[in-house]
Design a protein around this motif. Structure first.
Motif, PDB file in Angstrom:
ATOM      1  N   CYS A 266       9.400   1.993  -9.787  1.00 61.21           N
ATOM      2  CA  CYS A 266      10.229   2.219  -8.594  1.00 61.21           C
ATOM      3  C   CYS A 266      11.593   2.727  -9.067  1.00 61.21           C
ATOM      4  N   LYS A 267      11.829   3.997  -8.884  1.00 63.85           N
ATOM      5  CA  LYS A 267      13.039   4.595  -9.435  1.00 63.85           C
ATOM      6  C   LYS A 267      14.124   4.829  -8.390  1.00 63.85           C
ATOM      7  N   CYS A 268      13.764   5.407  -7.257  1.00 60.81           N
ATOM      8  CA  CYS A 268      14.783   5.730  -6.258  1.00 60.81           C
ATOM      9  C   CYS A 268      15.020   4.536  -5.332  1.00 60.81           C
ATOM     10  N   SER A 269      16.156   4.564  -4.622  1.00 65.06           N
ATOM     11  CA  SER A 269      16.540   3.439  -3.764  1.00 65.06           C
ATOM     12  C   SER A 269      15.516   3.188  -2.668  1.00 65.06           C
ATOM     13  N   LEU A 270      14.864   4.241  -2.177  1.00 66.67           N
ATOM     14  CA  LEU A 270      13.877   4.067  -1.115  1.00 66.67           C
ATOM     15  C   LEU A 270      12.707   3.212  -1.591  1.00 66.67           C
ATOM     16  N   PHE A 271      12.201   3.492  -2.781  1.00 64.48           N
ATOM     17  CA  PHE A 271      11.070   2.714  -3.298  1.00 64.48           C
ATOM     18  C   PHE A 271      11.491   1.293  -3.668  1.00 64.48           C
ATOM     19  N   VAL A 272      12.721   1.134  -4.147  1.00 67.32           N
ATOM     20  CA  VAL A 272      13.242  -0.201  -4.427  1.00 67.32           C
ATOM     21  C   VAL A 272      13.237  -1.038  -3.146  1.00 67.32           C
ATOM     22  N   LYS A 273      13.685  -0.437  -2.036  1.00 62.72           N
ATOM     23  CA  LYS A 273      13.663  -1.145  -0.749  1.00 62.72           C
ATOM     24  C   LYS A 273      12.249  -1.332  -0.241  1.00 62.72           C
ATOM     25  N   ARG A 274      11.434  -0.301  -0.384  1.00 61.24           N
ATOM     26  CA  ARG A 274      10.074  -0.321   0.163  1.00 61.24           C
ATOM     27  C   ARG A 274       9.245  -1.452  -0.449  1.00 61.24           C
ATOM     28  N   PHE A 275       9.421  -1.681  -1.752  1.00 65.24           N
ATOM     29  CA  PHE A 275       8.625  -2.706  -2.430  1.00 65.24           C
ATOM     30  C   PHE A 275       9.397  -3.992  -2.682  1.00 65.24           C
ATOM     31  N   GLY A 276      10.691  -4.004  -2.335  1.00 65.05           N
ATOM     32  CA  GLY A 276      11.483  -5.216  -2.489  1.00 65.05           C
ATOM     33  C   GLY A 276      11.647  -5.659  -3.927  1.00 65.05           C
ATOM     34  N   VAL A 277      11.919  -4.697  -4.817  1.00 65.62           N
ATOM     35  CA  VAL A 277      12.030  -4.993  -6.245  1.00 65.62           C
ATOM     36  C   VAL A 277      13.299  -4.356  -6.801  1.00 65.62           C
ATOM     37  N   GLU A 278      13.567  -4.595  -8.080  1.00 62.43           N
ATOM     38  CA  GLU A 278      14.693  -3.964  -8.752  1.00 62.43           C
ATOM     39  C   GLU A 278      14.313  -2.566  -9.225  1.00 62.43           C
ATOM     40  N   GLN A 279      15.335  -1.760  -9.539  1.00 58.94           N
ATOM     41  CA  GLN A 279      15.064  -0.424 -10.062  1.00 58.94           C
ATOM     42  C   GLN A 279      14.297  -0.520 -11.374  1.00 58.94           C
ATOM     43  N   PHE A 280      13.337   0.371 -11.542  1.00 51.60           N
ATOM     44  CA  PHE A 280      12.445   0.483 -12.698  1.00 51.60           C
ATOM     45  C   PHE A 280      11.384  -0.626 -12.745  1.00 51.60           C
ATOM     46  N   ALA A 281      11.249  -1.378 -11.653  1.00 51.43           N
ATOM     47  CA  ALA A 281      10.160  -2.358 -11.603  1.00 51.43           C
ATOM     48  C   ALA A 281       8.828  -1.623 -11.553  1.00 51.43           C
ATOM     49  N   PRO A 282       7.803  -2.131 -12.258  1.00 51.28           N
ATOM     50  CA  PRO A 282       6.495  -1.465 -12.276  1.00 51.28           C
ATOM     51  C   PRO A 282       5.648  -1.840 -11.066  1.00 51.28           C
ATOM     52  N   VAL A 283       4.821  -0.904 -10.640  1.00 50.68           N
ATOM     53  CA  VAL A 283       3.908  -1.146  -9.522  1.00 50.68           C
ATOM     54  C   VAL A 283       2.502  -0.712  -9.918  1.00 50.68           C
ATOM     55  N   LEU A 284       1.532  -1.598  -9.697  1.00 54.31           N
ATOM     56  CA  LEU A 284       0.110  -1.277  -9.804  1.00 54.31           C
ATOM     57  C   LEU A 284      -0.528  -1.734  -8.500  1.00 54.31           C
ATOM     58  N   LYS A 285      -0.956  -0.788  -7.677  1.00 51.36           N
ATOM     59  CA  LYS A 285      -1.541  -1.109  -6.377  1.00 51.36           C
ATOM     60  C   LYS A 285      -2.795  -0.277  -6.168  1.00 51.36           C
ATOM     61  N   ASN A 286      -3.787  -0.872  -5.525  1.00 54.93           N
ATOM     62  CA  ASN A 286      -4.999  -0.146  -5.177  1.00 54.93           C
ATOM     63  C   ASN A 286      -4.946   0.280  -3.717  1.00 54.93           C
ATOM     64  N   GLU A 287      -5.314   1.524  -3.459  1.00 56.27           N
ATOM     65  CA  GLU A 287      -5.270   2.100  -2.116  1.00 56.27           C
ATOM     66  C   GLU A 287      -6.013   1.243  -1.091  1.00 56.27           C
ATOM     67  N   LYS A 288      -7.145   0.688  -1.467  1.00 52.36           N
ATOM     68  CA  LYS A 288      -7.981  -0.018  -0.499  1.00 52.36           C
ATOM     69  C   LYS A 288      -7.571  -1.469  -0.277  1.00 52.36           C
ATOM     70  N   ARG A 289      -6.634  -1.959  -1.097  1.00 52.31           N
ATOM     71  CA  ARG A 289      -6.242  -3.362  -0.972  1.00 52.31           C
ATOM     72  C   ARG A 289      -4.745  -3.515  -0.732  1.00 52.31           C
ATOM     73  N   MET A 290      -4.122  -2.485  -0.238  1.00 51.66           N
ATOM     74  CA  MET A 290      -2.675  -2.571  -0.086  1.00 51.66           C
ATOM     75  C   MET A 290      -2.264  -2.424   1.364  1.00 51.66           C
ATOM     76  N   GLU A 291      -1.093  -2.968   1.661  1.00 51.61           N
ATOM     77  CA  GLU A 291      -0.505  -2.782   2.976  1.00 51.61           C
ATOM     78  C   GLU A 291       0.186  -1.427   3.018  1.00 51.61           C
ATOM     79  N   THR A 292       0.529  -0.970   4.195  1.00 51.78           N
ATOM     80  CA  THR A 292       1.265   0.286   4.342  1.00 51.78           C
ATOM     81  C   THR A 292       2.736   0.016   4.156  1.00 51.78           C
ATOM     82  N   TYR A 293       3.372   0.777   3.261  1.00 48.69           N
ATOM     83  CA  TYR A 293       4.784   0.573   2.961  1.00 48.69           C
ATOM     84  C   TYR A 293       5.610   1.625   3.697  1.00 48.69           C
ATOM     85  N   GLU A 294       6.408   1.159   4.633  1.00 46.54           N
ATOM     86  CA  GLU A 294       7.323   2.033   5.350  1.00 46.54           C
ATOM     87  C   GLU A 294       8.698   1.358   5.388  1.00 46.54           C
ATOM     88  N   VAL A 295       9.757   2.188   5.465  1.00 47.58           N
ATOM     89  CA  VAL A 295      11.114   1.664   5.597  1.00 47.58           C
ATOM     90  C   VAL A 295      11.689   2.187   6.895  1.00 47.58           C
TER      91      VAL A 295
END
Length: 295
Positions: A266-295
């Motif tokens: 998660c590099k940009c501020s939008l993704f930091v907010k979208r996933f509720g993590v710090e900058q450069f936090a790693p994400v591993l998510k599967n398309e079929k088991r994830m919620e929809t992330y919107e801000v």
């Protein structure tokens, strides 16, 4: 995933930076920026940020013929990682869990993103590489991924950035050793855009000697299934699973319904907010088991 207000502003800043890079003078500079802003205003509601960036790049190309605007940093970061390749490979292969070391190393390379960030530097990259073994990925998704790779016959690996491609290559080498029945196809962009990888980068870094590499047929810095080549779409849709590197692939693929594992920082501020993590936090998510992330 549709672009947000933050995405619009980021794309405009990228355009402004390129106009400075190419030393475009007034009044042409203002005229181009006005056209860029008009392009942003009329963007389709469902368009993602990578698709918008491609439209903006087309506006700039009409006036300044940029070609591969990021050619120099792409070559530089490819070489930076190639120079360290053997050292990094030894660490991965010597790790207690080479699969985990490989995926941690691959996700670290996602830092090298001139699209999502205004400042990319080798010092930060080196810090992230040194801290690779501290990366914590979703343990359930990690085990799902291992289990699916064990059973799979066909993996499509959607690449993202130059430099990063060297670390992806090493992860794919590990996958080939651990899962010898697995056929891997890597997918690159169809034309230069930002610092995303193309066939030329795949050849330059030796990836074409490791796995099959194909172009997605588009200059969009992502993988929108309805806009990529028929060959690339068939590869993705017929695969047992895909690994999609980077925010751009996430933005253009989320909601596609295919068996995609998204892997990025998660590099940009939008993704930091979208996933509720710090900058450069790693994400591993599967398309079929994830919620929809919107801000």
């Amino acid at each position: 995933m549709k672009a947000s207000k933050e995405c619009y502003e980021c794309c405009i800043r990228k355009a402004e930076g390129l106009l400075v890079q190419y030393e475009v003078k007034e009044p042409l500079c203002s005229d181009i920026l006005n056209e860029v802003k008009e392009t942003v205003r009329r963007v389709q509601e469902e368009d993602s940020a990578p698709e918008l960036m491609t439209e903006i790049t087309a506006v700039l190309e009409k006036y300044i013929q940029m070609g591969d605007a990021y050619a120099e940093p792409k070559r530089r970061y490819n070489q930076v990682l190639l120079d360290r390749e053997e050292e990094i490979r030894r660490k991965i292969e010597g790790a207690k869990d080479p699969f985990l070391a490989g995926i941690q190393t691959a996700i670290t390379g996602n830092y090298i993103d001139f699209g999502a960030m205004s400042d990319v530097n080798e010092e930060q990259l080196n810090r992230l590489l040194e801290q690779r073994n501290e990366i914590r990925l979703d343990p359930e998704e990690l085990e799902h991924l291992r289990g699916e790779l064990e059973q799979a016959r066909k993996l499509v690996y959607l690449l993202d950035n130059a430099g990063e491609i060297v670390l992806d290559k090493m992860f794919m080498e590990i996958l080939k050793k651990l899962y010898p029945k697995l056929r891997i196809t890597a997918v690159v962009r169809g034309a230069p855009v930002l610092n995303d990888v193309t066939i030329e980068d795949a050849k330059e870094t030796g990836l074409t000697d490791v796995v099959q590499v194909i172009s997605n047929g588009t200059d969009i810095p992502g993988t929108p299934l309805e806009k990529i080549s028929k060959e690339a779409r068939q590869e993705i849709c017929s695969a047992d699973l895909c690994i999609a590197k980077g925010q751009g692939n996430f933005e253009t693929l989320q909601g596609c319904g295919e068996n995609v594992y998204y892997l990025f920082l998660c590099k940009c501020s939008l993704f930091v907010k979208r996933f509720g993590v710090e900058q450069f936090a790693p994400v591993l998510k599967n398309e079929k088991r994830m919620e929809t992330y919107e801000v």
